[in-house]
Design a protein around this motif. Structure first.
Motif, mmCIF file in Angstrom:
data_model
loop_
_atom_site.group_PDB
_atom_site.id
_atom_site.type_symbol
_atom_site.label_atom_id
_atom_site.label_comp_id
_atom_site.label_asym_id
_atom_site.label_seq_id
_atom_site.Cartn_x
_atom_site.Cartn_y
_atom_site.Cartn_z
ATOM 1 N N ASN A 416 0.825 -1.215 0.000
ATOM 2 C CA ASN A 416 0.000 0.000 0.000
ATOM 3 C C ASN A 416 0.860 1.266 0.000
ATOM 4 O O ASN A 416 0.480 2.276 -0.594
ATOM 5 C CB ASN A 416 -0.984 -0.015 1.177
ATOM 6 C CG ASN A 416 -2.140 -0.968 0.910
ATOM 7 O OD1 ASN A 416 -2.358 -1.391 -0.233
ATOM 8 N ND2 ASN A 416 -2.894 -1.307 1.940
ATOM 9 N N GLU A 417 2.021 1.200 0.655
ATOM 10 C CA GLU A 417 2.893 2.387 0.653
ATOM 11 C C GLU A 417 3.352 2.746 -0.762
ATOM 12 O O GLU A 417 3.520 3.917 -1.094
ATOM 13 C CB GLU A 417 4.118 2.147 1.547
ATOM 14 C CG GLU A 417 3.865 2.669 2.957
ATOM 15 C CD GLU A 417 4.951 2.271 3.934
ATOM 16 O OE1 GLU A 417 5.989 1.739 3.491
ATOM 17 O OE2 GLU A 417 4.744 2.495 5.142
ATOM 18 N N VAL A 420 1.282 5.344 -2.758
ATOM 19 C CA VAL A 420 1.221 6.771 -2.408
ATOM 20 C C VAL A 420 1.663 7.599 -3.617
ATOM 21 O O VAL A 420 2.660 7.287 -4.257
ATOM 22 C CB VAL A 420 2.109 7.075 -1.166
ATOM 23 C CG1 VAL A 420 2.194 8.576 -0.901
ATOM 24 C CG2 VAL A 420 1.550 6.344 0.057
ATOM 25 N N THR A 467 -2.550 9.659 -0.496
ATOM 26 C CA THR A 467 -1.550 10.414 0.256
ATOM 27 C C THR A 467 -0.881 9.562 1.333
ATOM 28 O O THR A 467 0.174 9.900 1.837
ATOM 29 C CB THR A 467 -2.187 11.639 0.934
ATOM 30 O OG1 THR A 467 -3.321 11.192 1.693
ATOM 31 C CG2 THR A 467 -2.637 12.671 -0.089
ATOM 32 N N ARG A 468 -1.551 8.451 1.708
ATOM 33 C CA ARG A 468 -1.006 7.610 2.772
ATOM 34 C C ARG A 468 -1.513 6.190 2.586
ATOM 35 O O ARG A 468 -2.632 5.984 2.101
ATOM 36 C CB ARG A 468 -1.489 8.160 4.123
ATOM 37 C CG ARG A 468 -0.688 7.741 5.306
ATOM 38 C CD ARG A 468 -0.733 8.816 6.434
ATOM 39 N NE ARG A 468 -2.031 9.439 6.672
ATOM 40 C CZ ARG A 468 -2.974 8.917 7.484
ATOM 41 N NH1 ARG A 468 -2.806 7.757 8.064
ATOM 42 N NH2 ARG A 468 -4.108 9.566 7.684
ATOM 43 N N GLY A 469 -0.703 5.205 2.981
ATOM 44 C CA GLY A 469 -1.130 3.809 2.874
ATOM 45 C C GLY A 469 -1.083 3.142 4.231
ATOM 46 O O GLY A 469 -0.095 3.261 4.938
ATOM 47 N N GLY A 470 -2.143 2.478 4.628
ATOM 48 C CA GLY A 470 -2.151 1.688 5.873
ATOM 49 C C GLY A 470 -2.221 0.219 5.497
ATOM 50 O O GLY A 470 -2.223 -0.116 4.314
ATOM 51 N N LEU A 474 -6.403 2.822 2.195
ATOM 52 C CA LEU A 474 -5.574 3.941 1.745
ATOM 53 C C LEU A 474 -6.257 5.239 2.153
ATOM 54 O O LEU A 474 -7.484 5.281 2.318
ATOM 55 C CB LEU A 474 -5.438 3.907 0.225
ATOM 56 C CG LEU A 474 -4.882 2.628 -0.402
ATOM 57 C CD1 LEU A 474 -5.094 2.640 -1.912
ATOM 58 C CD2 LEU A 474 -3.406 2.482 -0.056
ATOM 59 N N VAL A 475 -5.455 6.291 2.294
ATOM 60 C CA VAL A 475 -6.015 7.608 2.576
ATOM 61 C C VAL A 475 -5.651 8.505 1.395
ATOM 62 O O VAL A 475 -4.561 8.370 0.830
ATOM 63 C CB VAL A 475 -5.434 8.181 3.889
ATOM 64 C CG1 VAL A 475 -5.971 9.582 4.169
ATOM 65 C CG2 VAL A 475 -5.749 7.252 5.054
ATOM 66 N N GLY A 476 -6.577 9.395 1.022
ATOM 67 C CA GLY A 476 -6.260 10.234 -0.131
ATOM 68 C C GLY A 476 -7.060 11.514 -0.167
ATOM 69 O O GLY A 476 -7.807 11.826 0.768
#
Ligand code: 5AD
Ligand code: SF4
Length: 482
Positions: A416-417, A420, A467-470, A474-476
């Motif tokens: 996931n990273e 980004v 913008t971020r991977g957990g 994902l966050v975006g």
């Protein structure tokens, strides 16, 4: 051929338009109750409530059962306590799921005994336990397995005229369950069963005993339903089957699974086609070729491996070995599209040694799955593995499960990273008001939680930058182009 009506989509869109919404999740445990504004004559009619356990097949079966009831003039309520007819659509894939049902049956025991409620047990526990359910819970009035759902109108009629101990337990069927009305509970993704039952005989699995033999639905009927769904506003379709890719059209058109995928994707208005669950044995290159060519076919494949050890796969009667599985995976990885692959694993099958378990761990490293559902082996009635020697103690299963989950977590974080900075199209299907975030799914079925300056975007397709991977999502941000 019967006509199918799909109801509830507009009401649902509004329903999801405000407040928090739990994002639809794979293996969701409950059918989302729907409030349908009923005309006065219907509001005096008998009410029903269905609680669903288990897989998406069950969730969708419940949508069809609800359709049968609505067609008979019942009305849906969203509180079990308010319902005249209470139905439990059950799962028996693992022991815990099956036990849950029996504890739930006690909830309305007194109301049922006082004839204030009629209780029905549907699905896999119904099929597996049969009339034994009446012995354990005499206040239950209907026990019906999924292979007998075609008979539900007749069975409900018997209940309505005061019948008790009504059963639908035949397994020997060539028919599939088609309804005139289907109440769809998910406003964004329409489920559609194309193949029921299973002809495999994996040593641990109850499904062949609870859902009966494999039978495919005629392609005309499937495609007509997809057209109606597209007309009703659905853009995403998920084709369902225990072994969905074993699909064989029984009509003269004779489509195989890849042919069915192509035909569904061609229908006007359909932007996304998903399918689950695929069996590795029936997984053909043609499926990848179709995904490569047709953007509407989603780049996600759920391909349960169950174990990384050929010895255990043989004991499980999975019909493929480690190398064959990895070979099929290499076809997927050589696709032009970044197809996401998810899988199921069973830990602690009888006889699984530390060495076998390590092979499952190295398979995870080699496979680089995007997500894995890992389960401790659960002995089930009437399955061959029930009598297999070298049972693995519960604590050992838990130990191995924790190790496997941690290994897979690391794989997911790393994968996931890498995403980004990339931009994905998402279908917006949820809102987390407290976090000020929206939620959507990418074509690869990843969950992307994101911010947007826009309002009322549920149901839209938007481009979102990660913008971020957990480990699990994902966050975006959705940057609207001015
Ligand atoms: N014990 C544990 N997991 C099981 N599954 C099926 N049967 C069992 C069992 N007896 C898992 C398999 C399957 C998923 C739906 O459930 O991994 O792919
Ligand atoms: Fe069960 Fe195996 Fe059939 Fe899947 S393929 S439903 S695991 S018997």
């Amino acid at each position: 051929m019967s006509k199918t009506f799909d109801i509830g989509i507009d009401a649902l869109r509004q329903n999801h338009g405000n407040g928090d919404l739990p994002p639809d999740s794979v293996g969701s445990r409950h059918a989302v109750p729907v409030s349908i504004i009923a005309p006065p004559e219907v509001s005096r009619a008998k009410s029903f409530y269905i609680e669903t356990f288990g897989c998406q097949m069950n969730v969708h079966d419940s949508e069809k059962v609800a359709g049968v009831l609505l067609g008979r003039g019942y009305r849906a309520v969203d509180d079990a306590a308010q319902a005249d007819l209470l139905l439990y659509n059950t799962c028996s894939i693992r022991e815990k799921a099956a036990q849950k049902v029996f504890s739930r049956l006690n909830d309305f025991k007194f109301a049922a005994k006082a004839n204030e409620k009629v209780i029905a047990v549907l699905g896999c526990v119904a099929q597996q336990e049969g009339e034994e359910i009446f012995e354990r819970a005499p206040w239950v009035s209907l026990v019906c397995g999924s292979a007998s759902y075609r008979k539900l109108p007749e069975l409900f009629e018997r209940l309505e005229s005061g019948g008790r101990r009504v059963t639908g337990l035949d397994l020997d069927t060539e028919e599939t369950f088609e309804t005139e009305i289907t109440r769809r509970d998910n406003p964004f993704r329409a489920y559609l069963t194309i193949i029921e039952g299973c002809d495999y005989s994996c040593a641990y699995c109850v499904v062949p005993h609870t859902r009966g033999p494999e039978r495919s639905r005629a392609s005309d009927s499937v495609l007509a339903e997809v057209r109606r769904l597209a007309d009703a506003g659905y853009t995403e379709i998920q084709l369902l089957g225990q072994t969905v890719n074993s699909y064989r059209d029984p009509s003269p058109r004779g489509l195989n699974f890849a042919g069915m995928l192509r035909a569904v994707a061609k229908i006007d208005g359909i932007r996304r086609v998903r399918f689950t669950t695929s069996h590795p044995n029936d997984f053909r290159r043609e499926i990848i070729e179709a995904i490569d060519e047709i953007p509407a076919l989603c780049d996600h494949i759920h391909l349960p491996v169950q174990s990384g050890s050929t010895r255990i796969l043989k004991a499980m009667r999975r019909t493929y070995n480690r190398e064959e599985y990895l070979e099929k995976l290499s076809w997927i990885r050589s696709s032009r599209r970044p197809i996401s692959v998810t899988s199921d694993v069973i830990i602690g099958f009888p006889g699984e040694t530390d060495e076998d378990f390590k092979e499952t761990l190295t398979l995870l490293d080699a496979a680089q799955f995007d997500s894995v559902f890992a389960f401790k082996y659960s002995p089930r009635p009437n399955t061959p593995s029930l009598s297999m020697p070298d049972v693995i103690p519960e604590e050992e299963k838990s130990r191995r499960l924790a190790i496997l989950q941690e290994r897979q977590r690391q794989i997911q974080i790393a994968r996931n990273e890498k995403l980004v900075g990339e931009t994905f199209e998402v279908l917006v299907d949820g809102r987390h008001a407290a976090r000020g975030q929206w939620s959507g799914r990418t074509t690869s079925n990843r969950i992307l939680n994101f911010t947007s300056s826009r309002e009322n975007i549920l149901g839209e397709y938007l481009q979102v930058r990660v913008t971020r991977g957990g480990p699990n999502s994902l966050v975006g941000e959705h940057a609207e182009l001015q």
